[in-house]
Design a protein around this motif. Structure first.
Motif, PDB file in Angstrom:
ATOM      1  N   LEU A  38      -5.764  -5.168  34.293  1.00  0.00           N
ATOM      2  CA  LEU A  38      -4.379  -5.557  33.716  1.00  0.00           C
ATOM      3  C   LEU A  38      -3.436  -6.535  34.586  1.00  0.00           C
ATOM      4  CD1 LEU A  38      -3.423  -1.722  32.804  1.00  0.00           C
ATOM      5  CD2 LEU A  38      -4.190  -3.510  31.218  1.00  0.00           C
ATOM      6  N   ARG A  39      -2.752  -7.195  34.087  1.00  0.00           N
ATOM      7  CA  ARG A  39      -1.602  -8.196  34.882  1.00  0.00           C
ATOM      8  C   ARG A  39      -0.328  -7.341  34.852  1.00  0.00           C
ATOM      9  NH1 ARG A  39      -1.844 -13.969  32.683  1.00  0.00           N
ATOM     10  NH2 ARG A  39      -0.226 -14.351  34.553  1.00  0.00           N
ATOM     11  N   VAL A  40       0.044  -6.840  36.150  1.00  0.00           N
ATOM     12  CA  VAL A  40       1.120  -6.029  36.457  1.00  0.00           C
ATOM     13  C   VAL A  40       2.070  -7.016  37.187  1.00  0.00           C
ATOM     14  CG1 VAL A  40       2.043  -3.953  37.601  1.00  0.00           C
ATOM     15  CG2 VAL A  40      -0.351  -4.115  36.503  1.00  0.00           C
ATOM     16  N   PRO A  41       3.339  -7.128  36.675  1.00  0.00           N
ATOM     17  CA  PRO A  41       4.373  -7.819  37.521  1.00  0.00           C
ATOM     18  C   PRO A  41       4.430  -7.414  39.020  1.00  0.00           C
ATOM     19  CG  PRO A  41       5.278  -7.287  35.319  1.00  0.00           C
ATOM     20  CD  PRO A  41       3.931  -6.590  35.337  1.00  0.00           C
ATOM     21  N   ALA A  42       4.867  -8.280  39.668  1.00  0.00           N
ATOM     22  CA  ALA A  42       4.891  -7.862  41.100  1.00  0.00           C
ATOM     23  C   ALA A  42       5.756  -6.792  41.696  1.00  0.00           C
ATOM     24  CB  ALA A  42       5.402  -9.336  42.044  1.00  0.00           C
ATOM     25  N   HIS A  43       6.897  -6.583  40.695  1.00  0.00           N
ATOM     26  CA  HIS A  43       7.864  -5.604  40.819  1.00  0.00           C
ATOM     27  C   HIS A  43       7.766  -4.128  40.300  1.00  0.00           C
ATOM     28  CE1 HIS A  43       9.145  -7.195  36.786  1.00  0.00           C
ATOM     29  NE2 HIS A  43       9.588  -5.901  36.663  1.00  0.00           N
ATOM     30  N   GLU A  44       6.378  -4.194  39.804  1.00  0.00           N
ATOM     31  CA  GLU A  44       5.946  -2.912  39.202  1.00  0.00           C
ATOM     32  C   GLU A  44       4.501  -2.401  39.630  1.00  0.00           C
ATOM     33  OE1 GLU A  44       5.864  -3.238  35.110  1.00  0.00           O
ATOM     34  OE2 GLU A  44       8.017  -3.357  34.781  1.00  0.00           O
ATOM     35  N   THR A  45       4.303  -1.349  39.517  1.00  0.00           N
ATOM     36  CA  THR A  45       2.747  -0.848  40.046  1.00  0.00           C
ATOM     37  C   THR A  45       2.242   0.148  39.057  1.00  0.00           C
ATOM     38  OG1 THR A  45       1.919   0.132  41.830  1.00  0.00           O
ATOM     39  CG2 THR A  45       3.669   1.128  41.406  1.00  0.00           C
ATOM     40  N   LEU A  46       1.024   0.404  39.020  1.00  0.00           N
ATOM     41  CA  LEU A  46       0.173   1.478  38.242  1.00  0.00           C
ATOM     42  C   LEU A  46       0.043   2.430  38.977  1.00  0.00           C
ATOM     43  CD1 LEU A  46      -2.085  -0.889  36.147  1.00  0.00           C
ATOM     44  CD2 LEU A  46       0.189   0.161  35.508  1.00  0.00           C
ATOM     45  N   VAL A  47       0.217   3.869  38.673  1.00  0.00           N
ATOM     46  CA  VAL A  47      -0.413   4.869  39.396  1.00  0.00           C
ATOM     47  C   VAL A  47      -0.936   5.889  38.482  1.00  0.00           C
ATOM     48  CG1 VAL A  47       0.624   7.136  40.476  1.00  0.00           C
ATOM     49  CG2 VAL A  47       2.056   5.103  40.661  1.00  0.00           C
ATOM     50  N   GLU A  48      -2.305   6.112  38.903  1.00  0.00           N
ATOM     51  CA  GLU A  48      -3.223   7.209  38.428  1.00  0.00           C
ATOM     52  C   GLU A  48      -3.086   8.444  38.459  1.00  0.00           C
ATOM     53  OE1 GLU A  48      -7.539   6.925  36.897  1.00  0.00           O
ATOM     54  OE2 GLU A  48      -7.196   5.963  38.713  1.00  0.00           O
ATOM     55  N   ILE A  49      -2.879   9.234  37.670  1.00  0.00           N
ATOM     56  CA  ILE A  49      -2.732  10.905  37.729  1.00  0.00           C
ATOM     57  C   ILE A  49      -3.578  11.473  36.789  1.00  0.00           C
ATOM     58  CG2 ILE A  49      -0.367  10.542  38.770  1.00  0.00           C
ATOM     59  CD1 ILE A  49       0.718  11.577  35.850  1.00  0.00           C
ATOM     60  N   PRO A  50      -3.951  12.681  37.164  1.00  0.00           N
ATOM     61  CA  PRO A  50      -4.759  13.601  36.172  1.00  0.00           C
ATOM     62  C   PRO A  50      -4.009  14.119  35.225  1.00  0.00           C
ATOM     63  CG  PRO A  50      -4.613  14.874  37.909  1.00  0.00           C
ATOM     64  CD  PRO A  50      -3.854  13.351  38.500  1.00  0.00           C
ATOM     65  N   MET A  51      -4.661  14.187  33.749  1.00  0.00           N
ATOM     66  CA  MET A  51      -3.819  14.720  32.769  1.00  0.00           C
ATOM     67  C   MET A  51      -3.756  16.145  32.904  1.00  0.00           C
ATOM     68  SD  MET A  51      -3.393  12.639  30.365  1.00  0.00           S
ATOM     69  CE  MET A  51      -3.178  13.758  29.003  1.00  0.00           C
TER      70      MET A  51
END
Length: 63
Positions: A38-51
């Motif tokens: 994915l393309r994520v803006p520099a001021h944002e992030t993705l975090v992966e968490i378990p369901m």
């Protein structure tokens, strides 16, 4: 900002966790994935968490 722990998948510090803030928002602690494509803006992030973490928070009536 005041932060309150809502739900976690374990009792130690380095686990996926959901926190509530006094701003009416949530903070999420989890892994930072790098293979998402994915393309994520520099001021944002993705975090992966378990369901399991979301299910626990909902079952406990926290969110």
């Amino acid at each position: 900002m005041k932060v309150t722990k809502l739900a976690s998948t374990c009792d130690i510090k380095d686990c996926p966790t959901i926190y509530a803030t006094d701003r009416g928002t949530l903070l999420v602690q989890g892994e930072t994935p790098s293979d998402h494509g994915l393309r994520v803006p520099a001021h944002e992030t993705l975090v992966e968490i378990p369901m399991e973490l979301i299910r626990k928070a909902v079952a406990d009536g926290l969110i």
